[in-house]
Design a protein around this motif. Structure first.
Motif, mmCIF file in Angstrom:
data_model
loop_
_atom_site.group_PDB
_atom_site.id
_atom_site.type_symbol
_atom_site.label_atom_id
_atom_site.label_comp_id
_atom_site.label_asym_id
_atom_site.label_seq_id
_atom_site.Cartn_x
_atom_site.Cartn_y
_atom_site.Cartn_z
ATOM 1 N N LEU A 105 -44.348 10.358 -26.697
ATOM 2 C CA LEU A 105 -44.177 10.436 -28.149
ATOM 3 C C LEU A 105 -42.721 10.267 -28.560
ATOM 4 O O LEU A 105 -42.432 9.963 -29.721
ATOM 5 C CB LEU A 105 -44.715 11.772 -28.662
ATOM 6 N N GLU A 106 -41.814 10.451 -27.618
ATOM 7 C CA GLU A 106 -40.389 10.328 -27.925
ATOM 8 C C GLU A 106 -39.863 8.913 -27.730
ATOM 9 O O GLU A 106 -38.714 8.617 -28.077
ATOM 10 C CB GLU A 106 -39.594 11.303 -27.056
ATOM 11 N N VAL A 107 -40.689 8.020 -27.173
ATOM 12 C CA VAL A 107 -40.268 6.628 -26.972
ATOM 13 C C VAL A 107 -40.181 5.932 -28.333
ATOM 14 O O VAL A 107 -41.137 5.979 -29.116
ATOM 15 C CB VAL A 107 -41.258 5.883 -26.051
ATOM 16 N N ARG A 108 -39.063 5.274 -28.594
ATOM 17 C CA ARG A 108 -38.856 4.648 -29.894
ATOM 18 C C ARG A 108 -38.963 3.123 -29.862
ATOM 19 O O ARG A 108 -38.931 2.479 -30.902
ATOM 20 C CB ARG A 108 -37.464 5.035 -30.436
ATOM 21 N N ARG A 109 -39.096 2.522 -28.705
ATOM 22 C CA ARG A 109 -39.232 1.067 -28.642
ATOM 23 C C ARG A 109 -40.695 0.665 -28.795
ATOM 24 O O ARG A 109 -41.603 1.445 -28.517
ATOM 25 C CB ARG A 109 -38.659 0.539 -27.327
ATOM 26 N N LEU A 110 -40.927 -0.591 -29.205
ATOM 27 C CA LEU A 110 -42.292 -1.077 -29.423
ATOM 28 C C LEU A 110 -42.503 -2.448 -28.783
ATOM 29 O O LEU A 110 -43.238 -3.280 -29.320
ATOM 30 C CB LEU A 110 -42.610 -1.127 -30.921
ATOM 31 N N ASP A 111 -41.870 -2.708 -27.643
ATOM 32 C CA ASP A 111 -42.153 -3.929 -26.900
ATOM 33 C C ASP A 111 -43.543 -3.826 -26.287
ATOM 34 O O ASP A 111 -44.202 -2.783 -26.372
ATOM 35 C CB ASP A 111 -41.095 -4.146 -25.813
ATOM 36 N N ALA A 114 -44.345 -0.844 -24.105
ATOM 37 C CA ALA A 114 -44.008 0.480 -24.622
ATOM 38 C C ALA A 114 -45.224 1.401 -24.584
ATOM 39 O O ALA A 114 -46.310 1.033 -25.059
ATOM 40 C CB ALA A 114 -43.471 0.360 -26.038
ATOM 41 N N PRO A 115 -45.075 2.605 -24.055
ATOM 42 C CA PRO A 115 -46.230 3.518 -23.922
ATOM 43 C C PRO A 115 -46.926 3.875 -25.222
ATOM 44 O O PRO A 115 -48.145 4.119 -25.193
ATOM 45 C CB PRO A 115 -45.626 4.752 -23.231
ATOM 46 N N PRO A 116 -46.254 3.941 -26.391
ATOM 47 C CA PRO A 116 -46.998 4.326 -27.602
ATOM 48 C C PRO A 116 -48.196 3.428 -27.919
ATOM 49 O O PRO A 116 -49.171 3.903 -28.521
ATOM 50 C CB PRO A 116 -45.929 4.229 -28.707
ATOM 51 N N HIS A 117 -48.156 2.156 -27.518
ATOM 52 C CA HIS A 117 -49.294 1.267 -27.781
ATOM 53 C C HIS A 117 -50.578 1.776 -27.122
ATOM 54 O O HIS A 117 -51.684 1.450 -27.581
ATOM 55 C CB HIS A 117 -49.027 -0.136 -27.224
ATOM 56 N N TYR A 118 -50.449 2.530 -26.040
ATOM 57 C CA TYR A 118 -51.585 2.851 -25.177
ATOM 58 C C TYR A 118 -51.972 4.328 -25.248
ATOM 59 O O TYR A 118 -52.668 4.836 -24.381
ATOM 60 C CB TYR A 118 -51.244 2.440 -23.744
ATOM 61 N N LEU A 119 -51.536 4.987 -26.334
ATOM 62 C CA LEU A 119 -51.847 6.399 -26.523
ATOM 63 C C LEU A 119 -53.123 6.638 -27.329
ATOM 64 O O LEU A 119 -53.746 7.690 -27.201
ATOM 65 C CB LEU A 119 -50.688 7.091 -27.259
ATOM 66 N N PHE A 120 -53.489 5.686 -28.160
ATOM 67 C CA PHE A 120 -54.475 5.941 -29.199
ATOM 68 C C PHE A 120 -55.766 5.141 -28.984
ATOM 69 O O PHE A 120 -55.794 4.194 -28.205
ATOM 70 C CB PHE A 120 -53.860 5.634 -30.555
ATOM 71 N N LEU A 232 -51.188 3.750 -15.701
ATOM 72 C CA LEU A 232 -50.826 5.025 -16.305
ATOM 73 C C LEU A 232 -49.309 5.119 -16.389
ATOM 74 O O LEU A 232 -48.614 4.905 -15.390
ATOM 75 C CB LEU A 232 -51.376 6.185 -15.480
ATOM 76 N N TRP A 233 -48.797 5.421 -17.571
ATOM 77 C CA TRP A 233 -47.359 5.638 -17.725
ATOM 78 C C TRP A 233 -47.048 7.063 -17.322
ATOM 79 O O TRP A 233 -47.572 8.011 -17.899
ATOM 80 C CB TRP A 233 -46.934 5.389 -19.161
ATOM 81 N N CYS A 234 -46.199 7.214 -16.293
ATOM 82 C CA CYS A 234 -45.930 8.524 -15.696
ATOM 83 C C CYS A 234 -44.548 9.061 -16.056
ATOM 84 O O CYS A 234 -43.994 9.887 -15.329
ATOM 85 C CB CYS A 234 -46.077 8.443 -14.179
ATOM 86 N N GLY A 235 -43.989 8.583 -17.152
ATOM 87 C CA GLY A 235 -42.673 9.044 -17.569
ATOM 88 C C GLY A 235 -41.628 7.970 -17.374
ATOM 89 O O GLY A 235 -41.868 6.949 -16.728
ATOM 90 N N PRO A 236 -40.423 8.173 -17.925
ATOM 91 C CA PRO A 236 -39.399 7.121 -17.884
ATOM 92 C C PRO A 236 -38.895 6.795 -16.484
ATOM 93 O O PRO A 236 -38.384 5.693 -16.262
ATOM 94 C CB PRO A 236 -38.279 7.701 -18.761
ATOM 95 N N GLN A 237 -39.017 7.704 -15.531
ATOM 96 C CA GLN A 237 -38.528 7.431 -14.184
ATOM 97 C C GLN A 237 -39.538 6.638 -13.358
ATOM 98 O O GLN A 237 -39.229 5.602 -12.790
ATOM 99 C CB GLN A 237 -38.179 8.746 -13.474
ATOM 100 N N ARG A 238 -40.778 7.107 -13.303
ATOM 101 C CA ARG A 238 -41.808 6.424 -12.527
ATOM 102 C C ARG A 238 -42.366 5.204 -13.252
ATOM 103 O O ARG A 238 -42.763 4.229 -12.641
ATOM 104 C CB ARG A 238 -42.954 7.373 -12.184
ATOM 105 N N GLY A 239 -42.431 5.262 -14.568
ATOM 106 C CA GLY A 239 -42.956 4.140 -15.338
ATOM 107 C C GLY A 239 -44.451 3.958 -15.140
ATOM 108 O O GLY A 239 -45.198 4.931 -14.944
#
Length: 298
Positions: A105-111, A114-120, A232-239
């Motif tokens: 939820l804290e990711v601000r990019r929309l390429d 980007a994980p926000p595309h795959y949350l909903f 699965l997006w596992c955070g900014p380190q693992r991706g």
């Protein structure tokens, strides 16, 4: 591991199709650990117009337009790929489910990645209470994100039955879940809905899977099929990490990524519109051939 991949799609129309616009999503995208070479896409009959461009999500789109009457369309996609195993240290401390959900939820990019595309919820994957309720005990907020997701995939592998006659491409995810039957598309969709229900970014991945013949039996050319699994997006380190619920494993050197989207409808290998053709039949032939002679001899 190196592979030569050949995918043939043949569509027969009766009666003739007089005008056709098709979208093709068969060219592999760049992916960590995967290198693609010698990609070719041939369409017969030769299109009157052909356009290539990036997709809205991580896929390569080829749009073709055929103006003349046709009774058969044939698409041939071929390439060489080298794929390595994912290097993941499960002993290293990963983020919990709650931490990954918060980070997404804290990711601000929309390429496109980007994980926000795959949350909903998406077109084929609405919020499904029965799947969320089933998955909730297996995805507690304080549990390790990747380990829990893999365990859930293994639960799907052990409790769902692979059945090619049980579902269709447009079978609702709730129906496939209710009967605990289906194919790789259904299993990936169930896992995605479950992961999104606890706030984890989960995407649908299409590609190819190297299959192994029974002991002592020759490998059948064309017997392979296009496969589907989950990223699965596992955070900014693992991706992004691939998880295959059909086989209950992490995606590895046997998995070749072609495209990634929110669900199957984003990245179906072929779709479009045409005029004419009251009926159509589609045939697929996929061959994933290892070409690393050292590996084959071992």
């Amino acid at each position: 591991m190196r592979y030569k991949v050949s995918h043939i799609i043949r569509v027969n129309y009766n009666p003739l199709v007089r005008l056709a616009h098709f979208n093709l999503r068969l060219a592999p995208i760049p992916w960590p650990g995967q290198q693609v070479d010698q990609y070719e896409l041939a369409v017969d009959p030769l299109p009157d117009r052909r356009e290539e461009r990036p997709g809205a999500y991580p896929f390569k789109l080829v749009r073709v337009e055929i103006m003349k009457p046709i009774s058969t369309l044939e698409v041939r996609s071929t390439f060489i790929a080298e794929v390595g195993d994912a290097e993941l240290d499960f002993a290293a401390s990963g983020l919990t489910i709650a931490q990954v959900a918060k980070a997404a939820l804290e990711v601000r990019r929309l390429d496109a990645m980007a994980p926000p595309h795959y949350l909903f919820p998406s077109r084929l994957l609405p919020a499904t209470p029965q799947i969320a309720q089933w998955a909730r005990p297996l995805l507690p907020p304080d549990a390790d994100c990747l380990s829990s997701a893999l365990a859930l995939a293994q639960t799907i592998r052990s409790s769902f039955q692979y059945d090619t006659s049980a579902t269709q491409a447009d079978t609702p995810v709730a129906d496939a879940f209710a009967i605990r039957r289906g194919v790789c598309q259904d299993f990936a969709h169930v896992l995605i809905v479950a992961l999104r229900s606890v706030g984890l970014p989960a995407a649908y991945v299409s590609g190819y899977l190297r299959t192994y013949p029974p002991p002592g039996q020759p490998r059948l050319v064309g017997a392979d099929a296009m496969h589907a699994w989950v990223a699965l997006w596992c955070g900014p380190q693992r991706g992004w990490v691939g998880i295959d619920p059909t086989n209950g494993v992490l995606a590895n050197a046997d998995h070749l990524v072609v495209a990634m989207g929110r669900d199957y409808s984003d990245i179906s290998p072929i779709d479009g519109v045409f005029v004419g053709g009251a009926s159509q039949k589609t045939y697929n032939s996929v061959d994933v051939s290892p070409i690393d002679t050292r590996t084959m001899a071992s």
